[in-house]
Every structure is written in structure tokens, then in C-alpha cells.
Design a protein around this motif. Structure first.
Motif, PDB file in Angstrom:
ATOM      1  N   ALA A   1       3.058   1.621  48.053  1.00  0.00           N
ATOM      2  CA  ALA A   1       4.085   1.703  49.058  1.00  0.00           C
ATOM      3  C   ALA A   1       5.352   2.518  48.134  1.00  0.00           C
ATOM      4  O   ALA A   1       5.851   3.412  48.761  1.00  0.00           O
ATOM      5  CB  ALA A   1       4.673   0.419  49.289  1.00  0.00           C
TER       6      ALA A   1
ATOM      7  N   VAL B   1       7.354  -0.368  55.403  1.00  0.00           N
ATOM      8  CA  VAL B   1       6.723  -0.558  54.106  1.00  0.00           C
ATOM      9  C   VAL B   1       5.272  -0.687  54.040  1.00  0.00           C
ATOM     10  O   VAL B   1       4.486  -0.105  53.349  1.00  0.00           O
ATOM     11  CB  VAL B   1       7.458  -1.763  53.234  1.00  0.00           C
ATOM     12  CG1 VAL B   1       6.718  -2.033  51.942  1.00  0.00           C
ATOM     13  CG2 VAL B   1       9.000  -1.456  53.124  1.00  0.00           C
TER      14      VAL B   1
ATOM     15  N   ILE C   1       2.847  -3.024  53.728  1.00  0.00           N
ATOM     16  CA  ILE C   1       2.392  -3.804  52.781  1.00  0.00           C
ATOM     17  C   ILE C   1       1.769  -5.072  53.456  1.00  0.00           C
ATOM     18  O   ILE C   1       2.057  -5.526  54.661  1.00  0.00           O
ATOM     19  CB  ILE C   1       3.543  -4.200  51.523  1.00  0.00           C
ATOM     20  CG1 ILE C   1       3.850  -3.325  50.742  1.00  0.00           C
ATOM     21  CG2 ILE C   1       2.703  -5.531  50.688  1.00  0.00           C
ATOM     22  CD1 ILE C   1       4.682  -3.466  49.718  1.00  0.00           C
TER      23      ILE C   1
END
Length: 336
Positions: free
Chosen positions: A253, A321, A323
Motif C-alpha cells: 500500500a 488505502v 488493505i
């Protein structure tokens, strides 16, 4: 007395690398994780503080023995290594082979073989050994001078035709042994005029398992390990296994968001309007360079990952992000 320049360890006696070496430098530990028995060059333009980086690795690396092979060192650099290691208390586990710029050229060609012969003896005794070599470009130049004196026909970039074999016999000494002993090699290769296609870095890239690429960051003014040109091909053997579970996702990321910032910077330089996301990405890249990419940062690997999460939360939403949700729930910083 022991011979130098012998063959590398029989592949049938090697085991698959499975241990990481912590250095306290985020751009190595998190993004280009150093694995025991790895051979990793540092590519740098002359003038960058690569010897300072090597000395920090020597001080902080969690290994039993440090073997330093210095080739063509200025006397100031030799004194810097010696004083730094003495002050840090690491000299007691360090063996140094130093060839200075004023020493005979032919002696330079012996330094790697001597350093690795000593490393092998310690590794066979079960020690974890880290071999630091600087500068392999000066070693190759010494080989070229000797081969020229022997009237051998030069190859590409005036280097001897045996350059690949000469470098390979050094780097292939890196090994993980069944008894727990290991040899890990980090070697500086300075780039002539920044030319990565020169015969020395070109051949080095074929032999080694990745590279660390140093450059000066124009935004922060610090020397950083370039995330786009650096690579550790063995890191997948340890990240998330010997480190925290979120390590692979954080690593991916962070580099992706830094790439978005690079695209935003290109748009800005070409006169295009920036979106809100672009503005946030540029601010993230500045903090990311200062807190994680710079080679002068010194923190523990868990703190490195926590710092990355804090930067994610400061500039981006959880969705941006990208994730895994279970990791986001567990590690996303809690607001007051």
C-alpha cells in the motif's frame, strides 16, 4: 593458514533462506527486507553517504560477526568506519580488511577473497556473518588495471572479459548452512556518472538478489532508498512470517500511494490541476520520505509499521488505502 578464493558451498549443502536480519533502517526492514544468506548490492552515485549507511548496518544488524572489506578507501573513510564501530561497541565482533587508495592496486583484488575466507570459517562454526564490501567498482577497476598489465583484451567498458565470473565467485559465497551459520553479503557499487547500464552494475544485477538504490530526494533534501528502483527478491520468504502479519499489505500500500504521489508530481510539473487526492498524496509522500525512506531514520520494525499506519490514517480514507478489512480494523489508528 587457510586458502582464499576457494569454491562456493555445494548447493546440496545449502538450505532455503528463512531468517531476516533486522537493521533498524525502515527502507530495508519493511520495504526491502534483508534475509540471511542474501547477496544485495547498494547502487549509489559517488558522493552519496553509502559508507555511512554501511557503518550503521554494521552497528545495528542483528548478526554475530561483521567482516568489512574496504577497497580503495580514502583514509578518512577508514577512520570513520573504525571510530564509528569503536564508539558503538561493535568493534569487538568486527574483522576488517582495509585497502586504502594509496596501497598497491593488486592488493585491492585480494580483499574480497580474504574477507570471505574469514567469513566462511565463522559460518562453519555456526555464526551468522554479515560481509560488507565497499567499493566493488574500485575492485573491478583494479581488476581492469591488472588485466591490462597482463595484455589481456578488454571487454565492455574497458573491463576484463572475466568480470562476470570474478564478481560471481564473490557474491555466490553467500550461503545459509544447516548448522545455523550463514554468510550475508552487502556490497556497494558506485555508478560512473549514474550509469546503471555500465558493465559493473549490469553484471552485478544478474548475480545478486535485488539491490538498494540510493538517491537524493529533492523535496526533503535527504538521501533515501528509492522505492521504485530498489528490490529484495527474497523478502517474501520472511515478511508476514517472521514479522507482523500486516507487513506485506503495508509494504504494498505504501509503495502504491507513493507512486500516486509521483504521478501527481508529474501532473503538477506539466501544469495540470491537481485533485484533492493528488494534494494529499503529495503531502503523504513528503512525510513518507522523511519518516521511512530516509537512511538516517532508526526505529524498530514494529514501530516502522505503526508509523506507516499513522501516515495512511493522516492522509487517506480506509477505502483509499485498500488493505484487507480485518487488518484495517486491527491496526488503523484509533481516534480520540
Amino acid at each position: 593458514m587457510i586458502p582464499i578464493g576457494g569454491p562456493s558451498v555445494n548447493p546440496s549443502r545449502r538450505i532455503v533462506p528463512n531468517k531476516l536480519i533486522r537493521t533498524g533502517i525502515p527502507m530495508i526492514d519493511v520495504f526491502n527486507t534483508l534475509v540471511e544468506s542474501q547477496k544485495l548490492p547498494i547502487f549509489s552515485v559517488s558522493g552519496e553517504p553509502y559508507n555511512q549507511l554501511l557503518s550503521r548496518i554494521a552497528m545495528q544488524a542483528q548478526v554475530d560477526i561483521i567482516v568489512l572489506g574496504g577497497m580503495g578507501l580514502k583514509y578518512d573513510d577508514y577512520l570513520y568506519f573504525r571510530d564509528t564501530l569503536e564508539k558503538s561497541g561493535a568493534m569487538g565482533r568486527t574483522v576488517m580488511f582495509i585497502h586504502t587508495a594509496s596501497d598497491p592496486t593488486v592488493e585491492c583484488t585480494l580483499v574480497p577473497d580474504m574477507a570471505l575466507a574469514v567469513a566462511e570459517q565463522f559460518a562453519l562454526a555456526g555464526k551468522r556473518v554479515l560481509v560488507l564490501l565497499t567499493d566493488m567498482t574500485l575492485y573491478a577497476d583494479a581488476l581492469a588495471i591488472v588485466s591490462n598489465r597482463m595484455d589481456q583484451i578488454p571487454s565492455k567498458d574497458s573491463m576484463p572479459g572475466s568480470l562476470y565470473s570474478d564478481l560471481a565467485k564473490i557474491y555466490e559465497k553467500a550461503v545459509q548452512l544447516p548448522n545455523g551459520g550463514s554468510i550475508t553479503i552487502i556490497a556497494v557499487t558506485t555508478l560512473s556518472g549514474g550509469d546503471i547500464t555500465h558493465a559493473i552494475p549490469d553484471n552485478t544485477g544478474y548475480i545478486t538478489e535485488g539491490q538498494l538504490f540510493l538517491r537524493n530526494d529533492s523535496d526533503t533534501g535527504k538521501v533515501i532508498v528509492d522505492p521504485f528502483r530498489s528490490l529484495s527478491r527474497l523478502k517474501q520468504l520472511v515478511i508476514g512470517k517472521k514479522t507482523r502479519e500486516d507487513h506485506p499489505q503495508v509494504m504494498n500500500a505504501a509503495v502504491r500511494l507513493y507512486a500516486d504521489a509521483a504521478n501527481a508530481k508529474t501532473k503538477l510539473e506539466n501544469g495540470f490541476d491537481l485533485s484533492d487526492y493528488d494534494e494529499r498524496a503529495l503531502k503523504f509522500a513528503y512525510d513518507y520520505s522523511e519518516k521511512l525512506l530516509a537512511i538516517d531514520v532508526n526505529i524498530e520494525i514494529t514501530q516502522m509499521l505503526d508509523t506507516a499506519w499513522e501516515l495512511f490514517a493522516k492522509y487517506f480514507s480506509k477505502e483509499e488505502v485498500a488493505i484487507k478489512s480485518e487488518l484495517v480494523e486491527k491496526y488503523w489508528p484509533k481516534t480520540e
